[in-house]
Design a protein around this motif. Structure first.
Motif, PDB file in Angstrom:
ATOM      1  N   UNK A 267       0.874  -1.172   0.000  1.00  0.00           N
ATOM      2  CA  UNK A 267       0.000   0.000   0.000  1.00  0.00           C
ATOM      3  C   UNK A 267       0.909   1.220   0.000  1.00  0.00           C
ATOM      4  N   UNK A 268       0.756   2.072  -1.022  1.00  0.00           N
ATOM      5  CA  UNK A 268       1.559   3.289  -1.131  1.00  0.00           C
ATOM      6  C   UNK A 268       0.637   4.476  -0.861  1.00  0.00           C
ATOM      7  N   UNK A 269       0.667   4.956   0.375  1.00  0.00           N
ATOM      8  CA  UNK A 269      -0.247   6.038   0.786  1.00  0.00           C
ATOM      9  C   UNK A 269      -0.018   7.300  -0.031  1.00  0.00           C
ATOM     10  N   UNK A 270       1.256   7.624  -0.271  1.00  0.00           N
ATOM     11  CA  UNK A 270       1.578   8.862  -0.993  1.00  0.00           C
ATOM     12  C   UNK A 270       0.971   8.853  -2.391  1.00  0.00           C
ATOM     13  N   UNK A 271       1.012   7.687  -3.066  1.00  0.00           N
ATOM     14  CA  UNK A 271       0.488   7.584  -4.430  1.00  0.00           C
ATOM     15  C   UNK A 271      -0.994   7.221  -4.455  1.00  0.00           C
ATOM     16  N   UNK A 272      -1.543   6.853  -3.301  1.00  0.00           N
ATOM     17  CA  UNK A 272      -2.976   6.546  -3.219  1.00  0.00           C
ATOM     18  C   UNK A 272      -3.359   5.217  -3.843  1.00  0.00           C
ATOM     19  N   UNK A 273      -2.455   4.242  -3.755  1.00  0.00           N
ATOM     20  CA  UNK A 273      -2.735   2.931  -4.383  1.00  0.00           C
ATOM     21  C   UNK A 273      -2.424   1.761  -3.451  1.00  0.00           C
ATOM     22  N   UNK A 274      -3.176   0.685  -3.721  1.00  0.00           N
ATOM     23  CA  UNK A 274      -2.767  -0.662  -3.323  1.00  0.00           C
ATOM     24  C   UNK A 274      -2.262  -1.295  -4.599  1.00  0.00           C
ATOM     25  N   UNK A 275      -1.040  -1.823  -4.572  1.00  0.00           N
ATOM     26  CA  UNK A 275      -0.486  -2.311  -5.832  1.00  0.00           C
ATOM     27  C   UNK A 275       0.195  -3.663  -5.663  1.00  0.00           C
ATOM     28  N   UNK A 276       0.300  -4.358  -6.790  1.00  0.00           N
ATOM     29  CA  UNK A 276       1.022  -5.632  -6.824  1.00  0.00           C
ATOM     30  C   UNK A 276       1.886  -5.659  -8.070  1.00  0.00           C
ATOM     31  N   UNK A 277       3.109  -6.174  -7.915  1.00  0.00           N
ATOM     32  CA  UNK A 277       4.017  -6.367  -9.043  1.00  0.00           C
ATOM     33  C   UNK A 277       4.019  -7.855  -9.396  1.00  0.00           C
ATOM     34  N   UNK A 278       3.694  -8.168 -10.657  1.00  0.00           N
ATOM     35  CA  UNK A 278       3.689  -9.548 -11.129  1.00  0.00           C
ATOM     36  C   UNK A 278       4.852  -9.717 -12.099  1.00  0.00           C
ATOM     37  N   UNK A 279       5.708 -10.660 -11.804  1.00  0.00           N
ATOM     38  CA  UNK A 279       6.938 -10.823 -12.579  1.00  0.00           C
ATOM     39  C   UNK A 279       6.655 -11.415 -13.952  1.00  0.00           C
ATOM     40  N   UNK A 280       7.203 -10.758 -14.986  1.00  0.00           N
ATOM     41  CA  UNK A 280       7.135 -11.308 -16.341  1.00  0.00           C
ATOM     42  C   UNK A 280       8.455 -12.002 -16.663  1.00  0.00           C
TER      43      UNK A 280
END
Ligand code: V0V
Ligand code: CO
Length: 140
Positions: free
Chosen positions: A35-48
């Motif tokens: 969770x990146x509060x500054x950017x206002x997102x919950x995010x996930x990185x999926x490896x390619x």
């Protein structure tokens, strides 16, 4: 200046639903969640692919606030490609070089990004309508 496509950022309404879809359909796996509060997102990185000088990922982005960049994007466009993140070795050097070409920087200094990266955004109105992110990966 760019060393790879670090990630493609995709705006989604429900992070868990979208992660499950990418796992099932494309066989991708989650490398990191935050969770990146500054950017206002919950995010996930999926490896390619994991490669030197850094991996390539799909970044799924769910807004945590309606008045955030991804919240506003979803309201206007629905789900879809939100930004392209290019890998750089030196984010401050890249910012200075690109600003010198007359491109507006959204960020005057690097911000905290996924997996400990230093990131900076370029304004989409100066980059042909593509929100563009510079990503200097964390070095251990
Ligand atoms: C907005 N616009 C876009 C866009 N978002 N164009 C292309 N791609 C996008 N993703 C256009 C929008 O259609 C408007 O065009 C105009 O820009 C102004 O948009 P706005 O939302 O009404 O106004 P602003 O100025 O409040 O916001 C625009 C900016 C904002 C680009 C300044 O979205 C921003 O600060 N973005 C950078 C941060 C971010 O996106 N964070 C989330 C990802 P018209 O209608 O005027 O023609 S965080 C992330 O990727 C992390 C943490 C990571 O580790 O990778
Ligand atoms: Co990103």
């Amino acid at each position: 200046m760019f060393t790879r496509i670090d990630h493609v950022g995709i705006a989604v309404r429900d992070l868990d639903t979208s992660i499950a879809w990418y796992e099932t359909t494309f066989g991708l796996t989650v490398a990191a969640r935050e969770v990146n509060e500054e950017q206002g997102v919950r995010e996930a990185m999926l490896l390619v692919v994991d490669a030197a000088p850094g991996g390539s990922y799909v970044q799924l982005l769910e807004p945590i606030r309606e008045d955030s960049p991804v919240g506003k994007f979803l309201a206007r466009n629905g789900e879809g490609v939100h930004h392209v993140g290019y890998g750089v070795d030196d984010v401050e050097g890249a910012m200075a070089a690109i600003a010198g070409q007359g491109v507006r920087l959204v960020d005057k200094r690097p911000r905290h990004g996924s997996m400990g990266a230093s990131i900076a955004f370029l304004h989409p109105k100066d980059t042909g309508g593509v929100l563009t992110e510079l990503v200097q990966a964390r070095t251990e």
